[in-house]
Design an enzyme around this catalytic site. Structure first.
Site, PDB file in Angstrom:
ATOM      1  N   SER A 143       0.877  -1.724  -0.168  1.00  0.00           N
ATOM      2  CA  SER A 143      -0.124  -0.213  -0.426  1.00  0.00           C
ATOM      3  C   SER A 143       1.027   1.075  -0.470  1.00  0.00           C
ATOM      4  O   SER A 143       1.753   1.309  -0.811  1.00  0.00           O
ATOM      5  CB  SER A 143      -1.154   0.088   1.183  1.00  0.00           C
ATOM      6  OG  SER A 143      -1.823   1.019   0.847  1.00  0.00           O
ATOM      7  N   ASP A 271     -10.263  -3.594  -5.325  1.00  0.00           N
ATOM      8  CA  ASP A 271      -9.317  -2.487  -4.415  1.00  0.00           C
ATOM      9  C   ASP A 271     -10.578  -1.365  -4.300  1.00  0.00           C
ATOM     10  O   ASP A 271     -10.292  -0.154  -4.786  1.00  0.00           O
ATOM     11  CB  ASP A 271      -8.354  -1.993  -4.403  1.00  0.00           C
ATOM     12  CG  ASP A 271      -7.013  -2.059  -3.132  1.00  0.00           C
ATOM     13  OD1 ASP A 271      -7.817  -1.463  -2.083  1.00  0.00           O
ATOM     14  OD2 ASP A 271      -6.573  -1.930  -2.959  1.00  0.00           O
ATOM     15  N   HIS A 298      -7.808  -5.304  -1.054  1.00  0.00           N
ATOM     16  CA  HIS A 298      -7.411  -3.945  -0.640  1.00  0.00           C
ATOM     17  C   HIS A 298      -6.387  -5.108   0.626  1.00  0.00           C
ATOM     18  O   HIS A 298      -6.818  -5.201   1.366  1.00  0.00           O
ATOM     19  CB  HIS A 298      -7.489  -2.873   0.306  1.00  0.00           C
ATOM     20  CG  HIS A 298      -5.928  -2.065   0.190  1.00  0.00           C
ATOM     21  ND1 HIS A 298      -5.855  -1.597  -0.477  1.00  0.00           N
ATOM     22  CD2 HIS A 298      -5.592  -1.516   1.757  1.00  0.00           C
ATOM     23  CE1 HIS A 298      -4.368  -0.821  -0.607  1.00  0.00           C
ATOM     24  NE2 HIS A 298      -4.451  -1.351   1.284  1.00  0.00           N
TER      25      HIS A 298
END
Length: 345
Positions: A143, A271, A298
């Site tokens: 991320s 996501d 995610h």
């Protein structure tokens, strides 16, 4: 498929394909707990970051896997435990770098970290190249840490860091678009959780007057979006004009075309932190292999394997590490891998 773009092999566990289910499922997986060794790395500006090591003792020969976590993540994050354990099982020396203030101790200087802050990662990887010059070294990010890593790879076009490869998992390569996405629908729940964590960390420092911000706790409480937080905290704290300036200068997307180092990007089309078709108009460098899954949420990617829920993400990363170690060492002299490891991570 367009060259460099591939469909990931991930298949969600039956009945568990929903993007939000996939995002939350990793918290329910059995959490591997590798024995960790802590280290403090002093930084050139007088601050420090905390490192968490798993794997062989310092003197043992082993390739090196370095992980950078996501926004307000740590070695306690489910994905971090899974990935560190997967690398360790494959015979790698695995390590996670906590961004400033994300470990067990608050950082010293009146600043934090952000999605485009590559200096600390560069310092760490340079030190590791000096400490372990003879082994393959791979960096991975998740991320926020993945966007940061991709930006670093673009900046280090000649690979002066000497990496054998890189892995970017769910990188928000267009920070402005991702901030907008988190302001809509169910995604606002994720935004609220992240904001609570960020505010909880910065509020005491505002009260103590240790941050160079003209912001009170009451004013901080009125911030309801990540974009608002970046406008009032992240940008002024790190030398950006505002959130828009920060997003423009820190996003890795426009820089992907210059990446030549072998780099795997793992992305889920559903996501909830990102807009659909995030990569549609982005130019990918010759080193990039983008694997997109239709599902995964995610940093989810939870599959049904051997009669139970398991992390496909950890399995995919382990397979990539095997491939690169074989390439780097020609399939010979690869210490630390046993027949038990070959059974799969």
């Amino acid at each position: 498929m367009i060259p460099g773009r591939h469909r990931a092999s991930f298949r969600p566990a039956p009945g568990l394909a929903n993007r939000h289910v996939q995002t939350l499922l990793p918290r329910l997986l059995p959490g591997p707990a590798p024995c960790l060794r802590e280290e403090i790395l002093e930084l050139p500006d007088g601050d420090f970051v905390e490192l968490a090591w798993a794997g062989p003792p310092p003197g043992a020969p082993a390739p090196l896997f370095v992980l950078f976590h996501g926004l307000e993540g740590s070695v306690r994050s489910p994905y971090a435990r899974q990935l560190l354990a997967a690398a360790r099982r494959r015979g790698w020396r695995a390590m996670l770098m906590h961004f400033r203030g994300c470990g067990a101790h608050p950082n010293r200087l009146p600043r934090a970290y952000h999605s485009g802050d590559t200096a600390d990662a560069r310092w760490l990887l340079t030190r590791l190249a000096q400490r372990y010059p003879q082994v393959p070294r791979v960096a991975a990010g998740v991320s926020l840490g993945a966007n940061m890593l991709l930006k670093l790879l673009a900046e280090d076009a000649d690979n002066s860091l000497g990496l054998a490869g890189a892995i970017a998992i769910a990188p928000p390569v267009d920070l402005a678009a991702c901030a907008d996405t988190l302001e809509r629908g169910v995604a606002r729940l994720y935004q609220r959780h992240l904001l609570q964590t960020l505010k909880g960390k910065v509020a005491p420092r505002l009260d103590a007057g240790t941050l160079p911000l003209s912001l009170s706790r009451a004013q901080l409480a009125l911030v309801t979006t990540l974009r608002g937080y970046d406008d009032t905290v992240t940008a002024p704290l790190h030398g950006f004009t505002d959130a828009a300036d920060y997003y423009r200068r820190a996003s890795a997307g426009p820089r992907l075309g210059g990446i030549r180092l072998p780099t795997l990007i793992v992305h889920a089309d559903d996501d909830p932190f990102m807009p659909p078709e995030l990569y549609r108009d982005l130019l990918l460098g010759p080193g990039i292999r983008l694997e997109s899954a239709r599902h995964g949420g995610h940093v989810g990617f939870v599959e049904w394997r051997r009669g139970c829920l398991a992390s496909w993400l950890a399995r995919r990363v382990a397979r990539q590490l095997d491939d690169w170690r074989t390439t780097a060492w020609g399939g010979q002299g690869m210490p630390g891998r046993s027949d038990a490891d070959n059974a799969g991570a």
